[in-house]
Scaffold this motif. Structure first.
Motif, short mmCIF file in Angstrom:
data_model
loop_
_atom_site.label_atom_id
_atom_site.label_comp_id
_atom_site.label_asym_id
_atom_site.label_seq_id
_atom_site.Cartn_x
_atom_site.Cartn_y
_atom_site.Cartn_z
N SER A 238 0.97 -1.27 -0.06
CA SER A 238 -0.07 0.18 -0.14
C SER A 238 0.83 1.24 -0.11
O SER A 238 0.61 2.15 -0.83
CB SER A 238 -0.94 -0.02 1.18
OG SER A 238 -1.85 -1.16 1.06
N LEU A 243 -1.65 -0.89 -4.80
CA LEU A 243 -2.77 -1.34 -4.07
C LEU A 243 -3.26 -2.87 -4.71
O LEU A 243 -4.00 -3.49 -3.98
CB LEU A 243 -4.04 -0.27 -4.13
CG LEU A 243 -3.93 0.67 -2.95
CD1 LEU A 243 -4.28 0.06 -1.74
CD2 LEU A 243 -2.77 1.58 -2.98
N ALA A 246 -1.54 -5.25 -2.80
CA ALA A 246 -1.88 -5.46 -1.44
C ALA A 246 -3.40 -6.12 -1.58
O ALA A 246 -3.50 -6.98 -0.71
CB ALA A 246 -2.09 -3.89 -0.78
N GLY A 267 -5.14 1.42 3.47
CA GLY A 267 -4.24 1.36 2.12
C GLY A 267 -4.96 2.15 1.13
O GLY A 267 -4.68 2.93 0.40
N HIS A 268 -6.30 1.59 1.06
CA HIS A 268 -7.34 2.29 -0.15
C HIS A 268 -7.27 3.85 0.21
O HIS A 268 -7.43 4.65 -0.59
CB HIS A 268 -8.57 1.45 -0.14
CG HIS A 268 -8.35 0.24 -0.85
ND1 HIS A 268 -8.02 0.13 -2.18
CD2 HIS A 268 -8.74 -1.06 -0.55
CE1 HIS A 268 -8.12 -1.24 -2.58
NE2 HIS A 268 -8.32 -1.88 -1.61
#
Length: 475
Positions: A238, A243, A246, A267-268
């Motif tokens: 991330s 992403l 991840a 992370g998002h």
């Protein structure tokens, strides 16, 4: 008689005397250890002294768990009492007991006592050296810890992990990575803690290529790695802007806990598409009942959001400028899940309000932060400084207030940290350098448990993106 060390019920004394007329030393030591590992470790010490009144004669195995409890509680009062018992019972020459004493005084920051015990130890093992090194690190004496590490007659994987963790905690991921390479080159096989450390270092320094290499090594050498390692991979990818990788790791984890979900959601929300983070949050909730009472169930299969989850959710709303949703999530956090907002949540809400052209409300929110036990006066003051600087541009006033605090308490690390962070947020990098040099000259060092770390993380993400490159506030 068998007593499980996993017992959590407090009335161990009743269980012992119910089974035997008088407990053996082994029996009492087992109970002491069980208490030390329980949710109320201080009861191990109280139980020990209660048993002394009943004629209990301790041996060398009685004291390591007792001293460990005192170290965990950082209670010098209880620690001195237990140390007195060690001497009284003639076990102060036993290596395991001496190591426990080292750990006690190192945890409490008493390096003078650590050195004295060290002098009196005719034999030292790797535990002894690791404990002393950790003591120097706790006292913010990284240079001394490094010298000790270099001079250690024997090292184990824990020795390397202690130093790598220290570099990470002090915002020096590059040093941590260098140490990891030296460790592998020296023939030491890393364990999962080592891998978590190196993944964290790769993520913090955005070294995707090296992070991928570590991932390949994990696949080869750790076929069934833990949830912690999987979560570290999510965090690393991330922070390196991958992403997709991840998410790939996240979806293939056989077991996920709240930390795993939080890592992917944040992370998002921070490094990727905020909407993907909000969607994942809703997916997490869909796995539990919509009833708040059922959310609090002890069912281990349910994933219930915590304070960190909502930092990610509110960050997503701030990035997207979603005022209505932000207010709704903030209310949900408090009313549906019974969570108490901290500084980070209020800071996110202030940014949401500012993005929605509610600047006065954002300023008012930060000016009236409620006091809580986990928020020091310095944190609250800094919040108001940031509010003034971020939303009003009043750097001069904040500078005057911070300098006034320094005049009142010229050796307080937090007061200088306030000034450095204020300059950093304002982009006054020359003043930042001057202030940090002044701190170095005056010998101003970090206070244990300063409490600025979480706030700095939010500042990195929400106020001035260039801070991510300058790494200034990581004092």
């Amino acid at each position: 008689m068998a007593i499980s060390s996993n017992l959590c019920e407090p009335d161990y004394t009743f269980l012992i005397f119910k089974c035997v007329d008088f407990p053996s030393v082994f029996c009492v030591n087992t109970v002491i250890k069980a208490y030390a590992c329980s949710y109320a470790p201080e009861k191990a010490v109280f139980f020990y002294f209660e048993m002394l009144k009943n004629g209990f004669l301790p041996n060398s195995f009685s004291f390591p768990p007792l001293l460990s409890v005192c170290a965990k509680m950082r209670s010098l009062n209880l620690g001195h009492k237990c140390h007195g018992q060690v001497v009284k019972n003639g076990v102060d020459g036993i290596l395991e007991v001496q190591n426990s004493l080292l750990h006690l005084y190192a945890s409490c920051g008493l390096l003078t006592s650590v050195r004295q015990i060290l002098v009196d130890m005719p034999v030292k093992d790797s535990v002894s050296w690791n404990t002393i090194m950790d003591g120097f690190i706790r006292a913010d004496e990284l240079d001394m810890a490094q010298k000790l590490f270099d001079a250690m007659p024997q090292r184990n994987v824990i020795s390397w992990n202690i130093m790598m963790t220290a570099f990470l905690d002090l915002g020096k991921p590059g040093n941590g990575l260098k140490l990891f390479r030296e460790m592998v080159k020296s023939g030491f096989k890393p364990n999962e803690t080592s891998m978590v450390n190196v993944l964290s270092a790769c993520g913090r320094s955005a070294r995707l290529k090296e992070g991928k290499s570590v991932h390949r090594a994990l696949i080869k050498d750790f076929e069934n790695h833990s949830v912690i390692v999987g979560t570290s991979l999510i965090d690393m990818y991330s922070k390196c802007g991958r992403l997709d990788a991840a998410q790939f790791v996240f979806e293939r984890m056989p077991v996920k806990n709240l930390v795993s979900w939080n890592a992917m959601i944040l992370g998002h929300c921070i490094h990727g598409n905020p909407q993907d983070g909000l969607n994942l949050y809703r997916e997490m909730l869909s796995r539990s009942s919509s009833s708040s009472k059922q959310f609090k169930s002890s069912d281990q299969n349910r994933i219930v959001p915590d304070e960190i989850t909502f930092i990610g959710v509110l960050l997503a709303c701030a990035r997207e400028g979603r005022l209505t949703e932000g207010r709704s999530y903030f209310t949900q956090m408090v009313e549906a899940f019974g969570l108490k907002p901290n500084f980070a949540h209020y800071w996110c809400m202030a940014n949401i309000l500012d993005r929605a052209d509610h600047r006065e409300e954002a300023i008012e929110l930060l000016r009236n932060l409620p006091f809580s036990e986990d928020a020091s006066p310095e944190i609250l003051f800094l919040a108001r400084l940031f509010g003034s600087c971020r939303f009003e541009g009043n750097v001069v006033l904040g500078e005057q207030l911070a300098k006034h605090l320094i005049e009142q308490d010229p050796q307080n690390f937090s007061c200088f940290a306030l000034l450095v962070n204020l300059y950093a947020v304002a982009g006054k990098w020359e003043e930042v350098s001057v202030t940090k040099e002044m701190m170095k000259e005056k010998g101003i060092k970090r206070n244990p448990g300063c409490g600025l770390k979480d706030m700095n993380e939010i500042v990195h993400q929400m106020v001035v993106p260039e801070l991510r490159d300058r790494r200034i506030v990581g004092l």
